[in-house]
Motif scaffolding. Structure first.
Motif, PDB file in Angstrom:
ATOM      1  N   MET A  47      29.397  62.934 -42.262  1.00  0.00           N
ATOM      2  CA  MET A  47      30.167  63.755 -40.899  1.00  0.00           C
ATOM      3  C   MET A  47      30.736  62.941 -40.110  1.00  0.00           C
ATOM      4  O   MET A  47      30.802  62.365 -38.906  1.00  0.00           O
ATOM      5  CB  MET A  47      29.249  64.873 -40.862  1.00  0.00           C
ATOM      6  N   ALA A  48      31.891  63.813 -39.485  1.00  0.00           N
ATOM      7  CA  ALA A  48      33.086  63.059 -39.269  1.00  0.00           C
ATOM      8  C   ALA A  48      33.390  64.021 -37.584  1.00  0.00           C
ATOM      9  O   ALA A  48      33.877  63.819 -36.418  1.00  0.00           O
ATOM     10  CB  ALA A  48      34.440  63.058 -39.186  1.00  0.00           C
ATOM     11  N   ILE A  49      31.856  64.942 -37.301  1.00  0.00           N
ATOM     12  CA  ILE A  49      32.375  65.560 -35.866  1.00  0.00           C
ATOM     13  C   ILE A  49      30.888  65.500 -35.531  1.00  0.00           C
ATOM     14  O   ILE A  49      30.217  64.939 -35.459  1.00  0.00           O
ATOM     15  CB  ILE A  49      32.441  67.368 -36.975  1.00  0.00           C
ATOM     16  N   HIS A  80      38.464  67.950 -51.228  1.00  0.00           N
ATOM     17  CA  HIS A  80      37.039  68.346 -49.774  1.00  0.00           C
ATOM     18  C   HIS A  80      37.740  66.615 -48.137  1.00  0.00           C
ATOM     19  O   HIS A  80      37.565  65.246 -49.754  1.00  0.00           O
ATOM     20  CB  HIS A  80      35.750  67.768 -49.388  1.00  0.00           C
ATOM     21  N   ARG A  81      38.222  66.340 -47.346  1.00  0.00           N
ATOM     22  CA  ARG A  81      38.923  65.342 -46.254  1.00  0.00           C
ATOM     23  C   ARG A  81      38.035  65.254 -45.200  1.00  0.00           C
ATOM     24  O   ARG A  81      37.394  66.396 -44.819  1.00  0.00           O
ATOM     25  CB  ARG A  81      39.844  65.462 -45.954  1.00  0.00           C
ATOM     26  N   SER A  82      37.439  63.921 -44.908  1.00  0.00           N
ATOM     27  CA  SER A  82      36.152  63.491 -43.696  1.00  0.00           C
ATOM     28  C   SER A  82      37.512  62.508 -43.421  1.00  0.00           C
ATOM     29  O   SER A  82      37.521  61.587 -43.189  1.00  0.00           O
ATOM     30  CB  SER A  82      34.723  63.355 -44.104  1.00  0.00           C
ATOM     31  N   ASN A  83      37.418  62.877 -41.919  1.00  0.00           N
ATOM     32  CA  ASN A  83      38.592  61.799 -40.983  1.00  0.00           C
ATOM     33  C   ASN A  83      38.034  60.999 -39.565  1.00  0.00           C
ATOM     34  O   ASN A  83      37.169  62.301 -39.021  1.00  0.00           O
ATOM     35  CB  ASN A  83      39.866  62.033 -40.831  1.00  0.00           C
ATOM     36  N   GLN A  84      37.922  60.744 -39.054  1.00  0.00           N
ATOM     37  CA  GLN A  84      37.442  60.003 -37.842  1.00  0.00           C
ATOM     38  C   GLN A  84      38.149  59.064 -37.523  1.00  0.00           C
ATOM     39  O   GLN A  84      38.764  58.421 -38.519  1.00  0.00           O
ATOM     40  CB  GLN A  84      36.029  59.665 -37.691  1.00  0.00           C
TER      41      GLN A  84
END
Length: 438
Positions: free
Chosen positions: A1-3, A49-53
């Motif tokens: 998770m990027a949150i 779905h995309r996950s970025n940090q």
């Protein structure tokens, strides 16, 4: 998770800051989780779905600045990115407009996060697509749409003790419906922080109805017409007007807000007295973060009151040059509306044109805020309070300032692109030529 939570984000940034040897250092970290579904020709084409940090370091030695970015947050990576930012800073020329990072600030609590939006599932996105495709097929139209939802956070920490954090959610939906005979087109857009306010079937019906109603459009002569502008038609022009509320360009004689012979139009009446425009990061319909990229607190701010310019935006540098307080640029645009619905405005129009949206807007004259562009996806002729028939699209030449001085009536506010814009009835709107595009 990027949150990351506030505590997690702060811990990472403090670790990065501990490696700094610069005169000043600012760390920004952000992350997001988002999902989407796209469909065309009444068939889903992609979903994902995309996950970025991302972590960004800005280091300063005197007035020299360097910036470096990384997406890995282990100690070795953080040390590396800080060193890179410092290396670049030492190689950079001095920035004569460099401002020292702000110290600690106090921010209001934001209202940008919705748990329901953060928990959207692939099944929900599929239902959104189905709510467009099935009625499109039933009404002899073809749907092409896109739905995207996201949750994210952003945080800032600097060597002068400033810390800021915000969590947000958002959803964006747009669909174009084309009649299967190729002569009609309808379109709609919706965006919300809170997904519980979104009704995909309702939105899709709006686009379908316009596609069906706009078939076999008739050509009428260009000229000046009374128009009813839906919010999607006026938001682009109003957004360009908002860009003119820049104190520096006004002071330097480079904008509509510049007065001939010097000075600005601050305090002057520029539009109809019924026009009131403000920004408010805590408005529950269009909430934003309560701080900006410079770490400045964002508060409710009046820009136009009863047609009079009440404030211009001052960057920190320009405020220092002019000896005034900095005024951050607005994070949203809220224009006061009235009680009339779109149907009410149509009923009260003897002759006029209903415009669904404007696009391909380009500047003609920045000093008068004159713009040109085209109507699209549903343009209709109104006669005796009713839509009589669709008309071919027009090219327009118009200024939002002239437009807001020709205001006849204000309707209800609608959220669009993170702003609140009312339906508007305008006289003498200038159409210069026809366009054959559907």
């Amino acid at each position: 998770m990027a949150i990351y939570t506030k505590e997690e984000a702060r811990k990472i940034m403090e670790k990065a800051l501990s490696f700094s040897t610069a005169d000043a250092c600012e760390i920004n970290i952000s992350g997001s989780e988002s999902g989407n579904i796209r469909y065309a020709r009444n068939t889903v084409s992609t979903a994902g779905h995309r996950s970025n940090q991302t972590l960004v370091v800005q280091s300063n030695f005197g007035k020299k600045s360097g910036t470096a970015t990384i997406d890995e947050f282990d100690d070795a990576s953080l040390k590396k990115v800080v060193a890179r930012a410092e290396e670049l800073a030492k190689l950079s020329p001095e920035n004569p407009e460099f401002m020292e990072p702000l110290g600690p600030q106090t921010y209001d609590e934001s209202v940008t996060f919705s748990e329901a939006t953060a928990n959207i599932t692939p099944e929900f996105r599929a239902e959104v697509a189905s709510s467009s495709i099935e009625p499109a097929v039933a009404n002899d139209t073809t749907a092409a749409g896109f739905f995207n939802d996201s949750s994210g956070f952003s945080a800032m920490l600097n060597s002068n003790g400033l810390f800021a954090y915000n969590k947000t959610t958002n959803s964006d939906f747009t669909v174009t419906m084309r009649s299967n005979d190729g002569t009609g087109s309808g379109w709609v857009t919706r965006d919300y922080n809170d997904i519980s306010k979104f009704d995909a079937a309702e939105a899709s019906k709006v686009a379908i109805d316009k596609a069906v109603l706009s078939r076999a459009a008739k050509a009428i002569e260009p000229g000046k017409y009374t128009v009813i502008l839906e919010p999607a038609a006026s938001v682009g022009l109003l957004g360009n007007m908002a860009g003119a509320f820049n104190a520096r360009t006004a002071d330097e004689g480079r904008s509509f807000m510049s007065k001939e012979g010097g000075g600005t139009k601050l305090g002057e009446k520029i539009v109809d007295e019924r026009v009131n425009v403000w920004s408010d990061p805590q408005n529950t319909e269009v909430p934003t973060a309560t701080w900006n990229g410079a770490g400045q607190p964002l508060k409710q701010m009046k820009w136009i009151e009863n047609g009079v310019v009440k404030n211009l935006a001052y960057s920190r540098f320009w405020a220092k040059e002019k000896g005034v307080d900095a005024v951050p640029f607005p994070s949203n645009f809220i224009m006061q509306g009235g009680d009339a619905s779109l149907e009410d405005l149509i009923k009260g129009t003897k002759k006029g044109i209903l415009v669904t949206r404007l696009w391909y807007i380009r500047t003609v004259d920045p000093q008068t805020l004159l713009y040109t562009g085209l109507t699209r996806d549903g343009t209709f002729y109104i006669e005796n309070g009713k839509i009589k028939h669709p008309v071919k699209n027009f090219r327009f030449n118009e200024s939002p300032i002239i437009m807001l001085n020709n205001l006849e009536a204000l309707g209800k506010q609608v959220r669009i692109d993170g702003n609140l814009i009312p339906y508007m009835k305008i006289r003498d709107f200038t159409f210069t030529s026809l366009s054959d595009a559907v």
